[in-house]
Design a protein around this motif. Structure first.
Motif, mmCIF file in Angstrom:
data_model
loop_
_atom_site.group_PDB
_atom_site.id
_atom_site.type_symbol
_atom_site.label_atom_id
_atom_site.label_comp_id
_atom_site.label_asym_id
_atom_site.label_seq_id
_atom_site.Cartn_x
_atom_site.Cartn_y
_atom_site.Cartn_z
ATOM 1 N N ILE A 121 -1.276 -11.336 38.117
ATOM 2 C CA ILE A 121 -1.804 -10.558 36.995
ATOM 3 C C ILE A 121 -1.569 -11.285 35.675
ATOM 4 O O ILE A 121 -2.487 -11.460 34.862
ATOM 5 N N LEU A 122 -0.323 -11.698 35.457
ATOM 6 C CA LEU A 122 0.020 -12.355 34.193
ATOM 7 C C LEU A 122 -0.625 -13.729 34.057
ATOM 8 O O LEU A 122 -1.168 -14.081 33.009
ATOM 9 N N GLU A 123 -0.540 -14.518 35.112
ATOM 10 C CA GLU A 123 -0.999 -15.901 35.036
ATOM 11 C C GLU A 123 -2.528 -16.011 34.984
ATOM 12 O O GLU A 123 -3.060 -16.958 34.402
ATOM 13 N N SER A 148 -9.316 -15.240 34.036
ATOM 14 C CA SER A 148 -9.206 -16.549 33.390
ATOM 15 C C SER A 148 -10.152 -17.548 34.050
ATOM 16 O O SER A 148 -10.562 -17.369 35.203
ATOM 17 N N LYS A 149 -10.490 -18.593 33.335
ATOM 18 C CA LYS A 149 -11.381 -19.616 33.882
ATOM 19 C C LYS A 149 -10.760 -20.260 35.113
ATOM 20 O O LYS A 149 -11.443 -20.521 36.109
ATOM 21 N N LEU A 150 -9.455 -20.503 35.060
ATOM 22 C CA LEU A 150 -8.752 -21.128 36.172
ATOM 23 C C LEU A 150 -8.826 -20.269 37.425
ATOM 24 O O LEU A 150 -8.986 -20.775 38.540
ATOM 25 N N ALA A 151 -8.724 -18.952 37.250
ATOM 26 C CA ALA A 151 -8.748 -18.037 38.393
ATOM 27 C C ALA A 151 -10.166 -17.738 38.874
ATOM 28 O O ALA A 151 -10.440 -17.721 40.072
ATOM 29 N N SER A 152 -11.069 -17.494 37.946
ATOM 30 C CA SER A 152 -12.428 -17.087 38.312
ATOM 31 C C SER A 152 -13.282 -18.233 38.836
ATOM 32 O O SER A 152 -14.136 -18.030 39.708
ATOM 33 N N GLN A 153 -13.064 -19.440 38.310
ATOM 34 C CA GLN A 153 -13.880 -20.575 38.736
ATOM 35 C C GLN A 153 -13.195 -21.473 39.768
ATOM 36 O O GLN A 153 -13.855 -22.074 40.610
ATOM 37 N N TYR A 154 -11.854 -21.544 39.686
ATOM 38 C CA TYR A 154 -11.133 -22.482 40.550
ATOM 39 C C TYR A 154 -10.118 -21.793 41.472
ATOM 40 O O TYR A 154 -9.338 -22.460 42.133
ATOM 41 N N HIS A 155 -10.126 -20.445 41.463
ATOM 42 C CA HIS A 155 -9.323 -19.633 42.389
ATOM 43 C C HIS A 155 -7.815 -19.892 42.293
ATOM 44 O O HIS A 155 -7.080 -19.631 43.242
ATOM 45 N N ASN A 156 -7.360 -20.401 41.154
ATOM 46 C CA ASN A 156 -5.928 -20.633 40.939
ATOM 47 C C ASN A 156 -5.361 -19.446 40.174
ATOM 48 O O ASN A 156 -5.577 -19.310 38.968
ATOM 49 N N LEU A 157 -4.635 -18.593 40.888
ATOM 50 C CA LEU A 157 -4.120 -17.364 40.289
ATOM 51 C C LEU A 157 -2.801 -17.543 39.553
ATOM 52 O O LEU A 157 -2.421 -16.691 38.748
ATOM 53 N N PHE A 158 -2.096 -18.635 39.817
ATOM 54 C CA PHE A 158 -0.719 -18.737 39.347
ATOM 55 C C PHE A 158 -0.454 -19.891 38.381
ATOM 56 O O PHE A 158 0.691 -20.178 38.052
ATOM 57 N N SER A 175 -7.989 -31.066 41.688
ATOM 58 C CA SER A 175 -7.370 -30.524 40.489
ATOM 59 C C SER A 175 -8.373 -30.576 39.342
ATOM 60 O O SER A 175 -9.375 -31.286 39.413
ATOM 61 N N LYS A 176 -8.106 -29.809 38.307
ATOM 62 C CA LYS A 176 -9.011 -29.731 37.171
ATOM 63 C C LYS A 176 -8.194 -29.687 35.884
ATOM 64 O O LYS A 176 -7.193 -28.960 35.799
ATOM 65 N N GLU A 177 -8.617 -30.456 34.896
ATOM 66 C CA GLU A 177 -7.920 -30.448 33.606
ATOM 67 C C GLU A 177 -8.463 -29.333 32.730
ATOM 68 O O GLU A 177 -9.661 -29.233 32.482
ATOM 69 N N LEU A 178 -7.546 -28.470 32.275
ATOM 70 C CA LEU A 178 -7.921 -27.324 31.445
ATOM 71 C C LEU A 178 -6.895 -27.132 30.343
ATOM 72 O O LEU A 178 -5.755 -27.600 30.445
ATOM 73 N N SER A 179 -7.285 -26.424 29.310
ATOM 74 C CA SER A 179 -6.354 -26.106 28.234
ATOM 75 C C SER A 179 -5.467 -24.946 28.660
ATOM 76 O O SER A 179 -5.870 -24.094 29.453
ATOM 77 N N THR A 180 -4.258 -24.906 28.126
ATOM 78 C CA THR A 180 -3.314 -23.852 28.467
ATOM 79 C C THR A 180 -2.356 -23.641 27.307
ATOM 80 O O THR A 180 -2.271 -24.472 26.402
ATOM 81 N N LYS A 181 -1.656 -22.525 27.324
ATOM 82 C CA LYS A 181 -0.667 -22.243 26.280
ATOM 83 C C LYS A 181 0.736 -22.437 26.837
ATOM 84 O O LYS A 181 1.035 -21.993 27.951
#
Length: 208
Positions: free
Chosen positions: A88-90, A96-106, A115-121
């Protein structure tokens, strides 16, 4: 007598005019008030619909990830509530783009072609900063949950026992604190946020 009649007519005409003016003002005020209250009612209706839709979307997300989280708990003793709360948090409830497009929930990082390069906080030196990182790509949320459990069991490249305390925890509160102490996230309030999410959505029920 004739003059008095004309005076009376003038007064009657003036009275009728005043009445019509008051009627017009009353109608105008009534229309304005009605429109004003309709706008308030309609805005409240829209907000209630949005709140209901948001709640339904959150419930759907929990139901989607809960079965795999429970399966991992039953086999490897990683609390399902913790897995769901982290998802939920991650992933911002899977949006999030990471979860919706690349199925990475955490927010699990990785290298290589999968792997995919993305921006993060990240929380650095007392403040949030935007940076970039490479994150693993999965075929499904189920695969992401399995890999998350694997991470808890095998740790990091530099410390294979990094998450042992999470696996050995006897409560979700203990597991949440162990995750923060192991440095899973840079957020200094990570453990408390996990615990709050678990309590708010009664995720502890999935630990049974």
């Amino acid at each position: 007598m004739a003059k008095r009649k004309r005076s009376r007519k003038k007064r009657n005409s003036g009275t009728r005019t005043l009445i019509w003016v008051l009627v017009v003002i009353a109608i105008f005020l009534g229309v304005y008030a009605g429109h004003h209250f309709y706008r308030i009612w309609n805005q409240q209706r829209i907000e209630q619909q949005m709140k209901k839709q948001d709640q339904e979307a959150k419930e759907r997300f929990i139901k989607q990830v809960a079965p795999e989280a429970q399966a991992m708990q039953n086999t490897y003793h990683v609390y399902a509530s913790i897995t769901i709360a982290q998802a939920i948090l991650e992933s911002q409830w899977g949006t999030s783009k990471l979860a919706s497009q690349y199925h990475n929930l955490f927010g699990i990082k990785g290298t290589g072609p999968n792997s995919k390069e993305l921006s993060t906080k990240e929380y650095v030196n007392g403040k949030w900063v935007v940076t970039t990182g490479r994150f693993r790509v999965y075929d499904s949320w189920s695969d992401s949950i399995k890999d998350h459990t694997k991470l808890m069991l095998t740790g990091t490249d530099t410390n294979q026992q990094n998450y042992d305390a999470v696996v050995k925890a006897t409560s979700y509160q203990e597991a949440a604190k162990a995750l923060q102490e192991a440095g899973y996230a840079t957020d200094p309030n990570y453990a408390q946020k996990l615990i709050s999410v678990i309590k708010t959505y009664k995720l502890y029920n999935y630990d049974k």
